[in-house]
Write a protein that holds these residues in place. Structure first.
Motif, PDB file in Angstrom:
ATOM      1  N   SER A  57       3.278 -42.223  -7.322  1.00 28.06           N
ATOM      2  CA  SER A  57       2.794 -41.865  -6.361  1.00 28.06           C
ATOM      3  C   SER A  57       2.791 -43.668  -5.657  1.00 28.06           C
ATOM      4  CB  SER A  57       0.954 -42.813  -7.199  1.00 28.06           C
ATOM      5  OG  SER A  57      -0.042 -43.240  -5.574  1.00 28.06           O
ATOM      6  N   VAL A  58       2.284 -44.503  -4.615  1.00 27.22           N
ATOM      7  CA  VAL A  58       2.520 -45.429  -3.740  1.00 27.22           C
ATOM      8  C   VAL A  58       1.273 -45.454  -2.968  1.00 27.22           C
ATOM      9  CG1 VAL A  58       2.939 -44.531  -1.805  1.00 27.22           C
ATOM     10  CG2 VAL A  58       3.897 -46.342  -2.027  1.00 27.22           C
ATOM     11  N   SER A  59       0.534 -46.953  -3.375  1.00 25.55           N
ATOM     12  CA  SER A  59      -0.665 -47.804  -2.769  1.00 25.55           C
ATOM     13  C   SER A  59       0.154 -49.543  -2.431  1.00 25.55           C
ATOM     14  CB  SER A  59      -1.596 -48.011  -3.519  1.00 25.55           C
ATOM     15  OG  SER A  59      -3.082 -48.187  -2.653  1.00 25.55           O
ATOM     16  N   LYS A  60      -1.024 -49.626  -0.947  1.00 22.15           N
ATOM     17  CA  LYS A  60      -0.793 -51.509  -0.586  1.00 22.15           C
ATOM     18  C   LYS A  60      -2.553 -51.877  -1.442  1.00 22.15           C
ATOM     19  CE  LYS A  60      -1.218 -50.087   4.130  1.00 22.15           C
ATOM     20  NZ  LYS A  60      -0.492 -50.602   5.166  1.00 22.15           N
ATOM     21  N   THR A  61      -1.638 -53.061  -1.324  1.00 19.84           N
ATOM     22  CA  THR A  61      -2.843 -54.246  -1.318  1.00 19.84           C
ATOM     23  C   THR A  61      -2.280 -55.787   0.634  1.00 19.84           C
ATOM     24  OG1 THR A  61      -4.812 -55.436  -2.019  1.00 19.84           O
ATOM     25  CG2 THR A  61      -3.321 -55.053  -3.281  1.00 19.84           C
ATOM     26  N   GLU A  62      -3.047 -55.941   0.474  1.00 19.65           N
ATOM     27  CA  GLU A  62      -1.908 -57.448   0.759  1.00 19.65           C
ATOM     28  C   GLU A  62      -3.132 -58.936   0.874  1.00 19.65           C
ATOM     29  OE1 GLU A  62      -3.613 -57.575   5.543  1.00 19.65           O
ATOM     30  OE2 GLU A  62      -1.922 -56.182   5.329  1.00 19.65           O
ATOM     31  N   LEU A  63      -3.077 -59.626   1.220  1.00 22.53           N
ATOM     32  CA  LEU A  63      -4.203 -60.962   1.224  1.00 22.53           C
ATOM     33  C   LEU A  63      -3.829 -62.163   2.269  1.00 22.53           C
ATOM     34  CD1 LEU A  63      -3.260 -61.895  -2.800  1.00 22.53           C
ATOM     35  CD2 LEU A  63      -5.228 -60.890  -1.878  1.00 22.53           C
ATOM     36  N   ASP A  64      -4.839 -62.597   2.844  1.00 20.91           N
ATOM     37  CA  ASP A  64      -3.731 -63.489   3.443  1.00 20.91           C
ATOM     38  C   ASP A  64      -4.660 -65.374   3.128  1.00 20.91           C
ATOM     39  OD1 ASP A  64      -4.274 -61.703   5.676  1.00 20.91           O
ATOM     40  OD2 ASP A  64      -6.073 -61.933   5.911  1.00 20.91           O
ATOM     41  N   ASN A  65      -3.779 -65.679   4.140  1.00 21.47           N
ATOM     42  CA  ASN A  65      -3.418 -67.470   4.166  1.00 21.47           C
ATOM     43  C   ASN A  65      -3.188 -68.133   2.687  1.00 21.47           C
ATOM     44  OD1 ASN A  65      -4.418 -67.824   6.846  1.00 21.47           O
ATOM     45  ND2 ASN A  65      -6.083 -67.219   6.412  1.00 21.47           N
ATOM     46  N   LEU A  66      -2.653 -67.191   1.856  1.00 18.82           N
ATOM     47  CA  LEU A  66      -2.538 -68.242   1.048  1.00 18.82           C
ATOM     48  C   LEU A  66      -1.823 -69.663   0.595  1.00 18.82           C
ATOM     49  CD1 LEU A  66      -2.173 -67.577  -1.947  1.00 18.82           C
ATOM     50  CD2 LEU A  66       0.141 -66.748  -2.306  1.00 18.82           C
ATOM     51  N   LYS A  67      -2.311 -70.272   0.215  1.00 24.34           N
ATOM     52  CA  LYS A  67      -2.046 -72.032   0.307  1.00 24.34           C
ATOM     53  C   LYS A  67      -0.625 -72.332  -0.079  1.00 24.34           C
ATOM     54  CE  LYS A  67      -6.763 -73.144   0.943  1.00 24.34           C
ATOM     55  NZ  LYS A  67      -8.013 -74.079   0.393  1.00 24.34           N
ATOM     56  N   ALA A  68      -0.346 -73.476   0.481  1.00 24.29           N
ATOM     57  CA  ALA A  68       1.314 -74.468  -0.725  1.00 24.29           C
ATOM     58  C   ALA A  68       0.824 -74.096  -2.013  1.00 24.29           C
ATOM     59  CB  ALA A  68       1.312 -75.597  -0.258  1.00 24.29           C
ATOM     60  N   PHE A  69       1.807 -73.769  -3.511  1.00 23.46           N
ATOM     61  CA  PHE A  69       1.641 -73.553  -4.665  1.00 23.46           C
ATOM     62  C   PHE A  69       0.055 -72.871  -4.589  1.00 23.46           C
ATOM     63  CE2 PHE A  69       4.033 -77.731  -3.231  1.00 23.46           C
ATOM     64  CZ  PHE A  69       5.391 -76.759  -3.438  1.00 23.46           C
ATOM     65  N   GLU A  70      -0.460 -71.934  -4.192  1.00 23.20           N
ATOM     66  CA  GLU A  70      -1.928 -71.436  -4.347  1.00 23.20           C
ATOM     67  C   GLU A  70      -1.130 -69.932  -5.319  1.00 23.20           C
ATOM     68  OE1 GLU A  70      -5.272 -69.280  -2.856  1.00 23.20           O
ATOM     69  OE2 GLU A  70      -4.312 -70.248  -1.600  1.00 23.20           O
ATOM     70  N   GLU A  71      -2.349 -69.979  -6.497  1.00 24.72           N
ATOM     71  CA  GLU A  71      -2.052 -69.002  -7.087  1.00 24.72           C
ATOM     72  C   GLU A  71      -3.065 -67.892  -7.267  1.00 24.72           C
ATOM     73  OE1 GLU A  71      -2.463 -68.475 -11.838  1.00 24.72           O
ATOM     74  OE2 GLU A  71      -0.234 -69.132 -11.190  1.00 24.72           O
ATOM     75  N   ARG A  72      -3.486 -66.683  -6.497  1.00 24.92           N
ATOM     76  CA  ARG A  72      -4.714 -66.115  -5.534  1.00 24.92           C
ATOM     77  C   ARG A  72      -4.363 -64.350  -6.979  1.00 24.92           C
ATOM     78  NH1 ARG A  72      -6.172 -65.369   0.044  1.00 24.92           N
ATOM     79  NH2 ARG A  72      -5.643 -67.217   0.057  1.00 24.92           N
ATOM     80  N   TYR A  73      -5.451 -63.937  -7.720  1.00 29.87           N
ATOM     81  CA  TYR A  73      -5.778 -63.088  -7.833  1.00 29.87           C
ATOM     82  C   TYR A  73      -5.357 -61.903  -7.324  1.00 29.87           C
ATOM     83  CZ  TYR A  73      -7.745 -58.761 -10.647  1.00 29.87           C
ATOM     84  OH  TYR A  73      -7.848 -57.277 -11.296  1.00 29.87           O
ATOM     85  N   PHE A  74      -4.918 -60.057  -7.759  1.00 29.67           N
ATOM     86  CA  PHE A  74      -4.888 -59.630  -6.179  1.00 29.67           C
ATOM     87  C   PHE A  74      -4.814 -57.650  -7.299  1.00 29.67           C
ATOM     88  CE2 PHE A  74      -0.673 -59.936  -8.410  1.00 29.67           C
ATOM     89  CZ  PHE A  74      -0.255 -58.487  -8.682  1.00 29.67           C
ATOM     90  N   LYS A  75      -5.263 -57.179  -6.412  1.00 26.52           N
ATOM     91  CA  LYS A  75      -4.815 -55.487  -7.031  1.00 26.52           C
ATOM     92  C   LYS A  75      -4.806 -54.206  -6.848  1.00 26.52           C
ATOM     93  CE  LYS A  75      -9.275 -55.163  -8.991  1.00 26.52           C
ATOM     94  NZ  LYS A  75     -10.366 -54.232  -9.513  1.00 26.52           N
ATOM     95  N   ILE A  76      -4.241 -53.363  -6.533  1.00 26.28           N
ATOM     96  CA  ILE A  76      -3.977 -52.388  -6.231  1.00 26.28           C
ATOM     97  C   ILE A  76      -4.521 -50.887  -6.820  1.00 26.28           C
ATOM     98  CG2 ILE A  76      -1.626 -50.923  -5.294  1.00 26.28           C
ATOM     99  CD1 ILE A  76       0.545 -53.530  -5.659  1.00 26.28           C
ATOM    100  N   ILE A  77      -5.114 -50.670  -5.949  1.00 29.66           N
ATOM    101  CA  ILE A  77      -5.488 -49.129  -6.510  1.00 29.66           C
ATOM    102  C   ILE A  77      -5.217 -48.264  -5.920  1.00 29.66           C
ATOM    103  CG2 ILE A  77      -7.853 -48.344  -6.452  1.00 29.66           C
ATOM    104  CD1 ILE A  77      -9.737 -51.169  -5.434  1.00 29.66           C
ATOM    105  N   PHE A  78      -4.839 -47.158  -7.544  1.00 27.23           N
ATOM    106  CA  PHE A  78      -3.902 -45.728  -6.877  1.00 27.23           C
ATOM    107  C   PHE A  78      -5.317 -45.062  -7.209  1.00 27.23           C
ATOM    108  CE2 PHE A  78      -1.096 -48.630  -7.588  1.00 27.23           C
ATOM    109  CZ  PHE A  78       0.418 -48.410  -7.630  1.00 27.23           C
ATOM    110  N   PRO A  79      -4.765 -43.420  -6.666  1.00 29.53           N
ATOM    111  CA  PRO A  79      -5.475 -42.602  -6.274  1.00 29.53           C
ATOM    112  C   PRO A  79      -6.318 -41.799  -7.198  1.00 29.53           C
ATOM    113  CG  PRO A  79      -3.458 -42.054  -4.660  1.00 29.53           C
ATOM    114  CD  PRO A  79      -3.434 -43.242  -5.912  1.00 29.53           C
TER     115      PRO A  79
END
Length: 282
Positions: free
Chosen positions: A228-250
């Motif tokens: 299986s494959v899936s994707k997600t994306e984040l916008d405007n990640l600041k310099a040296f920023e750390e941000r949470y992400f989540k990829i949801i599969f079927p």
């Protein structure tokens, strides 16, 4: 006798006169033709002659080689290895086909800040049923994956092909890959009790912002077969920023557990085989 001599002398004088006149006419004619030629030459070079380009198969405009160097692309680009797709496949998400392909850039000193790709989709009889195109980028020595959703029924597809064009090469010191890092990666069953979620934190390790970060995730069996494959994306990640992400599969994908039957392991994902690929855009 005197008359005869005078007549001959007159003829000679006339001949000399006519000869000088002819010479003047020839000189004037040559002058006029020269001026006309120069005028036509100026017209040709200013308005008619095609300007030199990087695609005229000529070594001109201070090029180092034929159509390379100088104002054209570096001659080294002509010796670069083309982009290659070493793996491609399609997966079922809600019975619709999702396409993915691995792209490899084997050049260690050049990346491509832009290239075009085309997926050709064929049915089980070999007839082309759809073409999907897009653009992407790839850094020096990088292996990446691209992902395309479709509205085509998964069961209708017999084969997919991919091709590349319009590759815009850049030397690596002018097209450096941004520094990113994933930490605290977690693979678990979705909150609804169905499907799989892959989450974590993306770290921008650069002194500049990233306008977009794309994630492509793969789930695989314990035999490392991608299922299986899936994707997600984040916008405007600041310099040296750390941000949470989540990829949801079927929802029809599960995870192998210690209690899972080995007979079912071929339809279940092994959390340890999960792969995440990042495309960071400045």
């Amino acid at each position: 006798m005197a008359f005869f001599v005078f007549a001959n002398f007159s003829i000679i004088c006339y001949s000399i006169y006519m000869g000088k006149r002819l010479i003047k006419q020839i000189i004037y004619g040559v002058g006029y033709l020269t001026v006309l030629f120069l005028i036509l030459l100026v017209i040709y070079f200013i308005w008619l002659k095609a300007a030199p380009t990087c695609f005229d198969n000529k070594k001109n405009q201070n090029e180092a080689g034929v159509d390379c160097g100088g104002p054209c692309a570096a001659c080294e680009i002509k010796t670069l290895s083309p982009l290659q797709s070493t793996w491609k496949n399609y997966f079922s998400i809600n019975n619709k086909a999702v396409l993915s392909a691995q792209i490899r850039n084997s050049n260690s000193t050049y990346g491509a800040n832009r290239f075009s790709y085309v997926f050709d989709i064929y049915n089980k009889t070999g007839a082309k049923i759809k073409t999907i195109s897009g653009n992407s980028l790839i850094y020096a020595s990088e292996i990446k994956y691209i992902f395309e959703s479709t509205e085509i029924n998964y069961s209708d597809i017999g084969e997919i092909k991919i091709s590349f064009s319009d590759v815009q090469w850049l030397v690596d010191n002018k097209f450096l890959k941004p520094k990113t890092q994933i930490r605290e990666k977690l693979v678990k069953i979705g909150d609804s009790g169905k499907g799989v979620e892959v989450s974590g934190y993306i770290v921008n390790g650069n002194p500049y912002p990233l306008r977009k970060v794309r994630f492509v995730g793969f789930l695989a069996t314990s035999n490392n077969i991608k299922i299986s494959v899936s994707k997600t994306e984040l916008d405007n990640l600041k310099a040296f920023e750390e941000r949470y992400f989540k990829i949801i599969f079927p929802k029809d994908i599960g995870l192998i557990s210690l209690s899972a039957s080995s007979e079912l392991s071929f339809i279940l994902a092994d959390p340890n085989r999960t792969e995440i690929y990042i495309e960071a855009l400045r």
